[in-house]
Design an enzyme around this catalytic site. Sequence first.
Site, PDB file in Angstrom:
ATOM      1  N   CYS A  62       0.824  -1.210   0.000  1.00 41.70           N
ATOM      2  CA  CYS A  62       0.000   0.000   0.000  1.00 41.70           C
ATOM      3  C   CYS A  62       0.864   1.268   0.000  1.00 41.70           C
ATOM      4  CB  CYS A  62      -0.906  -0.038   1.236  1.00 41.70           C
ATOM      5  SG  CYS A  62      -1.798   1.479   1.586  1.00 41.70           S
ATOM      6  N   CYS A  65       0.069   3.732   2.797  1.00 36.48           N
ATOM      7  CA  CYS A  65       0.559   3.182   4.069  1.00 36.48           C
ATOM      8  C   CYS A  65       2.052   3.475   4.217  1.00 36.48           C
ATOM      9  CB  CYS A  65       0.332   1.674   4.130  1.00 36.48           C
ATOM     10  SG  CYS A  65      -1.404   1.178   4.052  1.00 36.48           S
TER      11      CYS A  65
END
Length: 142
Positions: A62, A65
């Site tokens: 991600c 993230c």
Amino acid sequence: MTRRLLLPIITLLFAVGINAQSLRTLTEAEFTSAVSDWSKGYAGWKFKGKRPAVIDFYADWCGPCRKLSPTVDSLATAYKGKVDFYKVNVDRCPELAKRLGVRSIPMLLLCPAKGSPQVIMGVYPGSEIEAAMRYVFYPKKK
């Protein structure tokens, strides 16, 4: 030449070591023992920690993230001893993520010592996350 490279590497390793102690990745079993029994989701929520906690739900693939990660690491270092910081990889703990309603990542779960946890979805600057932490962890009495 070698000495010039050695100091930055040692400094980096020291910094990573500090964050590694301040921020721990949890398995589902560790989440159950350190944070809450997640088997009933939020319905049976009972926080087990001694101080407030921030749980970062993330995945290695991600991009957002990865962008949020240094901010969380920095906050974990700044609040060491005052707030517990944990990470949960949603790919390794899919049942936990499902039970807690993680539908989008990154997601921060702010767990006050008493009361209900609150959610922050997405990437925010550290100052905004800190403001949310103060609001959730130390609410003003009416």
